[in-house]
Design a protein around this motif. Structure first.
Motif, PDB file in Angstrom:
ATOM      1  N   ALA A  79       0.832  -1.204   0.000  1.00  0.00           N
ATOM      2  CA  ALA A  79       0.000   0.000   0.000  1.00  0.00           C
ATOM      3  C   ALA A  79       0.866   1.255   0.000  1.00  0.00           C
ATOM      4  O   ALA A  79       0.594   2.217  -0.739  1.00  0.00           O
ATOM      5  N   ALA A  80       1.925   1.263   0.798  1.00  0.00           N
ATOM      6  CA  ALA A  80       2.767   2.470   0.900  1.00  0.00           C
ATOM      7  C   ALA A  80       3.420   2.785  -0.450  1.00  0.00           C
ATOM      8  O   ALA A  80       3.491   3.952  -0.858  1.00  0.00           O
ATOM      9  N   VAL A  81       3.877   1.755  -1.157  1.00  0.00           N
ATOM     10  CA  VAL A  81       4.517   1.985  -2.461  1.00  0.00           C
ATOM     11  C   VAL A  81       3.478   2.540  -3.450  1.00  0.00           C
ATOM     12  O   VAL A  81       3.786   3.420  -4.267  1.00  0.00           O
ATOM     13  N   ALA A  82       2.237   2.064  -3.351  1.00  0.00           N
ATOM     14  CA  ALA A  82       1.173   2.576  -4.231  1.00  0.00           C
ATOM     15  C   ALA A  82       0.839   4.028  -3.900  1.00  0.00           C
ATOM     16  O   ALA A  82       0.702   4.867  -4.805  1.00  0.00           O
ATOM     17  N   VAL A  83       0.719   4.349  -2.613  1.00  0.00           N
ATOM     18  CA  VAL A  83       0.413   5.740  -2.230  1.00  0.00           C
ATOM     19  C   VAL A  83       1.545   6.652  -2.710  1.00  0.00           C
ATOM     20  O   VAL A  83       1.304   7.736  -3.252  1.00  0.00           O
ATOM     21  N   ALA A  84       2.781   6.193  -2.542  1.00  0.00           N
ATOM     22  CA  ALA A  84       3.926   7.011  -2.972  1.00  0.00           C
ATOM     23  C   ALA A  84       3.864   7.277  -4.482  1.00  0.00           C
ATOM     24  O   ALA A  84       4.124   8.397  -4.938  1.00  0.00           O
ATOM     25  N   ALA A  85       3.498   6.246  -5.256  1.00  0.00           N
ATOM     26  CA  ALA A  85       3.418   6.420  -6.713  1.00  0.00           C
ATOM     27  C   ALA A  85       2.338   7.442  -7.066  1.00  0.00           C
ATOM     28  O   ALA A  85       2.526   8.293  -7.947  1.00  0.00           O
ATOM     29  N   ALA A  86       1.205   7.376  -6.377  1.00  0.00           N
ATOM     30  CA  ALA A  86       0.115   8.328  -6.658  1.00  0.00           C
ATOM     31  C   ALA A  86       0.541   9.744  -6.261  1.00  0.00           C
ATOM     32  O   ALA A  86       0.303  10.710  -7.000  1.00  0.00           O
ATOM     33  N   ILE A  87       1.187   9.872  -5.113  1.00  0.00           N
ATOM     34  CA  ILE A  87       1.618  11.205  -4.664  1.00  0.00           C
ATOM     35  C   ILE A  87       2.670  11.765  -5.619  1.00  0.00           C
ATOM     36  O   ILE A  87       2.668  12.962  -5.935  1.00  0.00           O
ATOM     37  N   ASP A  88       3.555  10.912  -6.090  1.00  0.00           N
ATOM     38  CA  ASP A  88       4.611  11.369  -7.009  1.00  0.00           C
ATOM     39  C   ASP A  88       4.048  12.066  -8.244  1.00  0.00           C
ATOM     40  O   ASP A  88       4.709  12.930  -8.815  1.00  0.00           O
ATOM     41  N   THR A  89       2.842  11.683  -8.654  1.00  0.00           N
ATOM     42  CA  THR A  89       2.276  12.297  -9.867  1.00  0.00           C
ATOM     43  C   THR A  89       1.859  13.757  -9.631  1.00  0.00           C
ATOM     44  O   THR A  89       1.648  14.489 -10.594  1.00  0.00           O
ATOM     45  N   VAL A  90       1.720  14.155  -8.371  1.00  0.00           N
ATOM     46  CA  VAL A  90       1.285  15.538  -8.097  1.00  0.00           C
ATOM     47  C   VAL A  90       2.300  16.342  -7.281  1.00  0.00           C
ATOM     48  O   VAL A  90       2.143  17.545  -7.095  1.00  0.00           O
ATOM     49  N   LEU A  91       3.342  15.680  -6.790  1.00  0.00           N
ATOM     50  CA  LEU A  91       4.268  16.342  -5.862  1.00  0.00           C
ATOM     51  C   LEU A  91       5.216  17.294  -6.594  1.00  0.00           C
ATOM     52  O   LEU A  91       5.840  16.916  -7.592  1.00  0.00           O
ATOM     53  N   ASP A  92       5.320  18.502  -6.074  1.00  0.00           N
ATOM     54  CA  ASP A  92       6.296  19.451  -6.607  1.00  0.00           C
ATOM     55  C   ASP A  92       7.695  18.942  -6.276  1.00  0.00           C
ATOM     56  O   ASP A  92       7.940  18.467  -5.169  1.00  0.00           O
TER      57      ASP A  92
END
Ligand code: BTN
Length: 237
Positions: A79-92
């Motif tokens: 789950a953490a790796v998935a959340v990180a991937a999703a956040i990476d798409t919007v993170l400055d």
């Protein structure tokens, strides 16, 4: 094998986690997702409360992985790796995401997401809370670290579920090795001092099955499977 997610969204619930645990016991299929716009009794790890006003993402996913109970803790990393991937798409790019053992996601060292995995009957409830616009004190909101004007909750939920579908399939099909590497590549505080319920030492990474490896002052490596971990430079949450 891909998961077919079916999302049920409610304006307000006591806790999506409680609800999904009931659905596990009632026999609903893997991929059932319950989202609440707000929670009135949001639940964190170790019986803590999870601050749950409108504006953030609160969802629990019903999973029935093909694994032993002992391996199910690996779901936290999936789950953490998935959340990180999703956040990476919007993170400055000015901001830094890191993953804290076993299941927190931090941005610039502050918590942006918490994950809670609970076994119920013959399945699991995977609860995910992401601070999008209304973080509690001391935490960070995704909206304050994105390159975009704002991160809408529902499209972000769908990105996260798509990423979870990928990491979960990878784990079920190929085992833990690639999830472990992806998690370690973003891990918070490797080779730094930590305090755990089993003692203090240096955080040396993850064992092959997901335990935290603590190097003691005597040079022994202990595998830590549960309990909170505090890095020397932080206050307890
Ligand atoms: C943690 O303590 O870090 C875990 C927090 C998990 C919060 C999520 S929000 C959706 C789901 N419903 C709950 O009541 N808790 C989890």
């Amino acid at each position: 094998m891909a998961i077919d997610f079916k999302v049920h969204t409610y304006a307000s619930l006591p806790s999506t986690q409680h609800y999904v645990k009931e659905l596990v016991a009632e026999g609903l299929p893997e991929g059932t997702v319950v989202q609440a716009i707000e929670q009135r009794a949001g639940k964190g790890r170790h019986g803590r409360k999870w601050f749950s006003p409108m504006g953030n993402l609160y969802m629990s996913v019903l999973l029935r992985p093909d694994c032993d109970v002992a391996q199910a803790g690996q779901l936290a990393f999936v789950a953490a790796v998935a959340v990180a991937a999703a956040i990476d798409t919007v993170l400055d790019e000015k901001h830094k995401l890191s993953l804290k053992w076993p299941n927190d996601i931090l941005i610039d060292g502050k918590k942006v997401c918490g994950i809670l995995i609970e076994k119920e009957a013959d399945g699991y409830a995977l609860g995910i809370g992401v601070n999008i616009m209304a973080p509690p004190d001391g935490a960070v909101a995704l909206n304050d670290v994105t390159w975009d004007i704002q991160v809408p909750v529902h499209p972000f939920r769908d990105k996260l579920l798509a990423a979870l579908g990928e990491t979960y399939s990878l784990w079920q099909d190929e085992g833990f090795a690639k999830i472990r590497s992806a998690w370690l590549a973003q891990a918070h505080g490797v080779d730094e001092p930590i305090k755990t319920e089993k003692g203090e030492g240096i955080f040396r990474g993850l064992s092959e099955d997901g335990a935290l490896q603590l190097e003691t002052a005597e040079g022994a490596i202990l595998d830590i499977n549960s309990g909170d971990v505090y890095f020397a430079a932080e206050d307890k949450e």
